[in-house]
Design a protein around this motif. Sequence first.
Motif, PDB file in Angstrom:
ATOM      1  N   GLY A  58       0.800  -1.219   0.000  1.00 25.73           N
ATOM      2  CA  GLY A  58       0.000   0.000   0.000  1.00 25.73           C
ATOM      3  C   GLY A  58       0.833   1.269   0.000  1.00 25.73           C
ATOM      4  N   GLY A  59       0.540   2.164  -0.930  1.00 23.48           N
ATOM      5  CA  GLY A  59       1.166   3.471  -0.964  1.00 23.48           C
ATOM      6  C   GLY A  59       2.488   3.557  -1.697  1.00 23.48           C
ATOM      7  N   MET A  60       3.085   2.440  -2.079  1.00 21.52           N
ATOM      8  CA  MET A  60       4.437   2.493  -2.627  1.00 21.52           C
ATOM      9  C   MET A  60       4.506   3.162  -3.994  1.00 21.52           C
ATOM     10  N   TYR A  61       3.450   3.015  -4.800  1.00 23.91           N
ATOM     11  CA  TYR A  61       3.423   3.713  -6.093  1.00 23.91           C
ATOM     12  C   TYR A  61       3.230   5.217  -5.887  1.00 23.91           C
ATOM     13  N   ALA A  62       2.261   5.588  -5.084  1.00 24.13           N
ATOM     14  CA  ALA A  62       1.975   7.001  -4.854  1.00 24.13           C
ATOM     15  C   ALA A  62       3.139   7.699  -4.164  1.00 24.13           C
ATOM     16  N   GLN A  63       3.862   6.976  -3.335  1.00 23.21           N
ATOM     17  CA  GLN A  63       4.978   7.552  -2.592  1.00 23.21           C
ATOM     18  C   GLN A  63       6.277   7.544  -3.388  1.00 23.21           C
ATOM     19  N   LYS A  64       6.157   7.193  -4.656  1.00 26.65           N
ATOM     20  CA  LYS A  64       7.271   7.261  -5.602  1.00 26.65           C
ATOM     21  C   LYS A  64       8.461   6.403  -5.182  1.00 26.65           C
ATOM     22  N   LYS A 264      12.609   6.241 -10.211  1.00 25.01           N
ATOM     23  CA  LYS A 264      13.809   7.061 -10.341  1.00 25.01           C
ATOM     24  C   LYS A 264      13.956   8.056  -9.196  1.00 25.01           C
ATOM     25  N   THR A 265      12.854   8.686  -8.798  1.00 24.71           N
ATOM     26  CA  THR A 265      12.966   9.723  -7.770  1.00 24.71           C
ATOM     27  C   THR A 265      13.415   9.148  -6.434  1.00 24.71           C
ATOM     28  N   PHE A 266      12.971   7.946  -6.120  1.00 27.85           N
ATOM     29  CA  PHE A 266      13.380   7.307  -4.865  1.00 27.85           C
ATOM     30  C   PHE A 266      14.871   6.991  -4.886  1.00 27.85           C
ATOM     31  N   ILE A 267      15.327   6.376  -5.982  1.00 26.18           N
ATOM     32  CA  ILE A 267      16.744   6.023  -6.078  1.00 26.18           C
ATOM     33  C   ILE A 267      17.614   7.268  -6.082  1.00 26.18           C
ATOM     34  N   ASP A 268      17.224   8.273  -6.849  1.00 26.50           N
ATOM     35  CA  ASP A 268      18.051   9.482  -6.938  1.00 26.50           C
ATOM     36  C   ASP A 268      18.196  10.164  -5.582  1.00 26.50           C
ATOM     37  N   ARG A 269      17.110  10.204  -4.813  1.00 26.91           N
ATOM     38  CA  ARG A 269      17.183  10.850  -3.501  1.00 26.91           C
ATOM     39  C   ARG A 269      18.136  10.111  -2.574  1.00 26.91           C
ATOM     40  N   GLY A 303      16.262   4.113 -11.786  1.00 30.37           N
ATOM     41  CA  GLY A 303      14.823   3.843 -11.795  1.00 30.37           C
ATOM     42  C   GLY A 303      14.149   4.453 -13.001  1.00 30.37           C
ATOM     43  N   GLY A 304      12.849   4.209 -13.111  1.00 30.57           N
ATOM     44  CA  GLY A 304      12.067   4.758 -14.197  1.00 30.57           C
ATOM     45  C   GLY A 304      11.345   6.022 -13.778  1.00 30.57           C
ATOM     46  N   ASP A 305      11.034   6.854 -14.752  1.00 34.49           N
ATOM     47  CA  ASP A 305      10.317   8.101 -14.501  1.00 34.49           C
ATOM     48  C   ASP A 305       8.856   7.787 -14.191  1.00 34.49           C
ATOM     49  N   PRO A 306       8.371   8.166 -13.006  1.00 34.56           N
ATOM     50  CA  PRO A 306       6.998   7.808 -12.630  1.00 34.56           C
ATOM     51  C   PRO A 306       5.927   8.693 -13.257  1.00 34.56           C
ATOM     52  N   THR A 307       6.339   9.733 -13.993  1.00 31.58           N
ATOM     53  CA  THR A 307       5.361  10.681 -14.534  1.00 31.58           C
ATOM     54  C   THR A 307       5.079  10.470 -16.018  1.00 31.58           C
ATOM     55  N   VAL A 308       5.854   9.630 -16.694  1.00 28.01           N
ATOM     56  CA  VAL A 308       5.636   9.424 -18.125  1.00 28.01           C
ATOM     57  C   VAL A 308       4.716   8.231 -18.341  1.00 28.01           C
ATOM     58  N   PRO A 309       4.079   8.120 -19.523  1.00 27.24           N
ATOM     59  CA  PRO A 309       3.261   6.935 -19.807  1.00 27.24           C
ATOM     60  C   PRO A 309       4.074   5.670 -19.576  1.00 27.24           C
ATOM     61  N   TYR A 310       3.410   4.671 -19.007  1.00 29.14           N
ATOM     62  CA  TYR A 310       4.151   3.487 -18.563  1.00 29.14           C
ATOM     63  C   TYR A 310       4.972   2.842 -19.670  1.00 29.14           C
TER      64      TYR A 310
END
Length: 496
Positions: A58-64, A264-269, A303-310
């Motif tokens: 739960g929440g892992m996709y939304a939490q990037k 990507k955002t999780f890994i980059d941070r 990681g992959g960009d979570p904002t682009v079409p899958y």
Amino acid sequence: MRCNRLLVFVMEFALVALAFTSCNDLESYNENPNNPSTVDPQYLLTNICRDAFYRGTGGMYAQKMVIQTDGQNAEQFFKWDRGSFSVYNEGLLQVKKMEEEATKSNSKVHMALSKFFRAYYFYGLTLRFGDIPFSEALLGEEKGIFNAKYDRQEDVFAGILQLLSEADEELASEEGNQIAGDIIYHGNVRAWRKLVNSFHLKVLITLSNHATVGTHRVVDEFRAVMAKPLIESSADDGQLVYIDQEDCRYPQFNGQWSGYYMDKTFIDRMAKRKDPRLFLFCLPTNEAETAGKAIDDFTAYAGGDPTVPYGENIGLVTAGKISQINDRFRTSPTGEPTLLLGYAELEQILAEAVVRGWISGDAKTYYENGVKASFRFYQTYATGYSQYVTPAAAEKYLQGDLVKFDDSLDKEEKISRIIFQKYCVSFYQRDWDAYFDCLRTGYPALAHVAGTQLPYRWMYPDTEYKQNSANVSEAITRQFGENNDKIQSKPWWLSQ
């Protein structure tokens, strides 16, 4: 992979209970043939603990943290709509039955814990929706109220705080007694008091936008609870330990993860902060592995960009340029315990309270204690990766420019770092907590498609419109305006 619910409630006739005390003893019955509607509350407690302390995806996709590459995930793109009230018929119904059976048998410890679990479940529900049925909830069998009114969210939170206060008071009077059926603290009443009070602080910090909640003065109550027993070390963690037995293994064991990759955002941070806990959450890309990069090389992860079409991330998969989730999560039947609340999180709550001026103390000490506790947790349970999260590694990490905590930081920068430490270890652990922290504080920012905004809530279930339409309609109008049950409608707890 969740532990099976072995409690079957026949609400209109009688209760037939089949329960077990542990996964090692699946044939422990406590059914009185002369009174088939009675079940010992200890067996109910066992099942309630398993459900409440369980943590899934739960929440892992939304939490990037993760993305989906073989289909569009609604949570990843913040496109969810209706939520579920299933917890009323699952978790809360079991809690109510435990309370009833504890009253019959005069088991005060189980009555007290029923108040804690009520508070826990209602807390999660009201954060998701706003106003919810509270004072009249679960009274169908007892009082014939099958269409419960919705209580204002402020009143729900006031009720939650009251339940937690009462739970601690009642447990305090039972110290020295044992809690039968307790698979978390093995019957230790004081340990439960520490968890109850620590959770009380968590609820209060969630209400940081408000000075008062009903008759409760938030800061004064926070200070009062600080004087009660609290989680003092990782030994007090409120956690569910898994065992290698059918139906009681780690939730991700043998998980099927098609199209499931890192964000990507999780890994980059984490890579920017040189955070070695990253190695425990994901694997080097195939490209990095082929190039012979070491596990502790931060450039080996992507990681992959979570904002682009899958579909745009599929190319990364084909080219071996995206990290998978670490397979330790699905190869170990015991995995790591899942935490309802632990020392590492509590220390960050206390650090935030100091920064906000609620309590005196050294925010840096609380902050660093929390980070060190997190490293110790993974050193203990992340089999094969303990060498990366040693005490020395924690000390080095805490000196990093984006991690260190000192007086050169302003208030917002300090809160940002505190919240990040709660966020980055939410991987399969804190459910939607990190998302709610983001809504409350703005940290960490969660990537989303331009022109969209993060949802504040879930819409009410369809079943409420069909079965409880007058009450749900009144609640929507009261909070957001007529027919305005939308995910971008802001509930009371986020208002200022």
